[in-house]
Design a protein around this motif. Structure first.
Motif, PDB file in Angstrom:
ATOM      1  N   VAL A   1       0.871  -1.293  -0.068  1.00  0.00           N
ATOM      2  CA  VAL A   1       0.146  -0.065   0.081  1.00  0.00           C
ATOM      3  C   VAL A   1       0.872   1.380   0.238  1.00  0.00           C
ATOM      4  N   ILE A   2       1.912   1.084   0.806  1.00  0.00           N
ATOM      5  CA  ILE A   2       2.770   2.412   0.807  1.00  0.00           C
ATOM      6  C   ILE A   2       3.623   2.612  -0.294  1.00  0.00           C
ATOM      7  N   SER A   3       3.690   1.732  -1.183  1.00  0.00           N
ATOM      8  CA  SER A   3       4.449   1.866  -2.219  1.00  0.00           C
ATOM      9  C   SER A   3       3.596   2.074  -3.793  1.00  0.00           C
ATOM     10  N   SER A   4       2.293   2.150  -3.398  1.00  0.00           N
ATOM     11  CA  SER A   4       1.244   2.217  -4.395  1.00  0.00           C
ATOM     12  C   SER A   4       0.966   3.715  -4.572  1.00  0.00           C
ATOM     13  N   ASN A   5      -0.227   3.798  -5.436  1.00  0.00           N
ATOM     14  CA  ASN A   5      -0.589   5.015  -5.878  1.00  0.00           C
ATOM     15  C   ASN A   5      -2.058   5.090  -4.984  1.00  0.00           C
ATOM     16  N   ALA A   6      -2.109   4.468  -3.812  1.00  0.00           N
ATOM     17  CA  ALA A   6      -3.282   4.315  -3.095  1.00  0.00           C
ATOM     18  C   ALA A   6      -3.491   5.779  -2.507  1.00  0.00           C
ATOM     19  N   ASP A   7      -4.767   6.111  -2.092  1.00  0.00           N
ATOM     20  CA  ASP A   7      -5.177   7.534  -1.533  1.00  0.00           C
ATOM     21  C   ASP A   7      -4.599   7.781  -0.185  1.00  0.00           C
ATOM     22  N   PHE A   8      -4.548   9.143   0.160  1.00  0.00           N
ATOM     23  CA  PHE A   8      -3.949   9.405   1.591  1.00  0.00           C
ATOM     24  C   PHE A   8      -4.427   8.773   2.705  1.00  0.00           C
ATOM     25  N   SER A   9      -5.845   8.557   2.590  1.00  0.00           N
ATOM     26  CA  SER A   9      -6.582   7.741   3.793  1.00  0.00           C
ATOM     27  C   SER A   9      -5.812   6.433   4.080  1.00  0.00           C
ATOM     28  N   GLN A  10      -5.563   5.687   2.925  1.00  0.00           N
ATOM     29  CA  GLN A  10      -5.176   4.241   3.092  1.00  0.00           C
ATOM     30  C   GLN A  10      -3.744   4.134   3.466  1.00  0.00           C
TER      31      GLN A  10
END
Length: 300
Positions: free
Chosen positions: A19-28
């Motif tokens: 998740v931290i390496s991805s383009n997930a949104d800020f909340s995630q």
């Protein structure tokens, strides 16, 4: 990608790192950082550190701010964070730069101190303020005494620990903090209220004769918060030249100023303050018991 199921009893490092390496949104990503800082760090600090180092590669200022905030709170003992944190002193966001200064304060090395002092020239008031209030982490604190701890309602069983802690802190102080004095004095008149109070607090933590004159001047400031901070700082220094001015402040309109002036006089312990303290004890409404304790201490 799908989000993490936070109801699971065990969440793997791989899930967090993905998740931290991805383009997930800020909340995630913020949820990952919170979990890594509060849960994973206690079980596996190495893995938690990898999560935060990866977060520092983000282009999202909000992610950087949360990562730097946690690094300042939990990872100041880990040298691998120093260089990446240092790089954010040049970030375009003043909030990111502020949190970088905050994090640098946790490393408590000469190199981090020098970078914090350099940030006193930042174009942003909030960054300069953060630098001001971080410098005391490298300076000297007030050496505690039993009567001072009693005055502040500290439990008696903590007395020896607090006294020892203050002595140990001062033994590990950095003489290099004196390099900030000229800039702090220069900043004082043009800064906001909170920064001005922070400057006076910080000057009280620096063992340099150049700090005395501005602290004495600050006892006459129009703002009660500045006067209170100056009284505290001069008490910390046990500055004998401040006695007459501190006696005058026993009649200040601010109860906080009156209390801190009396406390400072108790530390300095000049006999000329005995009668003014007795008078203050008899007329004080907010801090009568404190005045009594200070009077008894100085009369011994």
């Amino acid at each position: 990608m799908t989000g993490i199921d936070w109801t699971k009893p065990n969440i793997s490092f791989d899930e967090l790192y993905e998740v931290i390496s991805s383009n997930a949104d800020f909340s995630q990503k913020n949820a990952v950082l919170e979990y890594a800082g509060m849960n994973l760090r206690r079980k596996d600090e190495e893995s938690a550190a990898q999560i935060f180092l990866k977060a520092l590669e983000s282009s999202d200022p909000n992610v950087l701010i949360m990562a730097l905030l946690s690094i300042g709170g939990h990872f100041g003992h880990r040298v691998e964070f120093f260089q990446p944190v240092k790089e954010f002193l040049g970030h375009e966001s003043d909030h990111v730069r502020m949190e970088a200064v905050n994090a640098l304060g946790s490393f408590r090395t000469v190199n981090s101190l020098n970078l914090i002092i350099d940030s006193l020239w930042d174009e942003s008031e909030k960054v300069r303020w953060c630098a001001v209030v971080k410098i005391p982490k490298f300076g000297k604190c007030r050496v505690q005494e039993r009567w001072l701890l009693e005055l502040r309602n500290v439990e008696p069983e903590r007395f020896e620990k607090e006294i020892s802690k203050s002595i140990q802190w001062n033994n590990k102080s950095f003489p290099e903090v004196a390099k900030s004095v000229d800039r702090l004095i220069e900043m004082f008149e043009t800064s906001t209220k909170r920064t001005r109070i922070g400057i006076i607090d910080t000057l009280g933590c620096i063992d340099d004769q150049k700090t005395i004159s501005p602290l004495l001047d600050a006892l006459l400031d129009d703002d009660a918060g500045v006067r209170a901070a100056a009284a505290y700082s001069l008490g910390t220094k046990a500055e004998e030249s401040a006695v007459d001015s501190l006696i005058d402040l026993l009649k200040d309109e601010s109860s906080a100023v009156r209390f801190l002036a009396a406390e400072a006089l108790g530390i300095i312990k000049d006999e000329k303050a005995i009668q003014p303290l007795a008078n203050a004890w008899n007329t004080e409404e907010d801090y009568a018991e404190a005045m009594k304790l200070i009077f008894n201490h100085i009369s011994k």
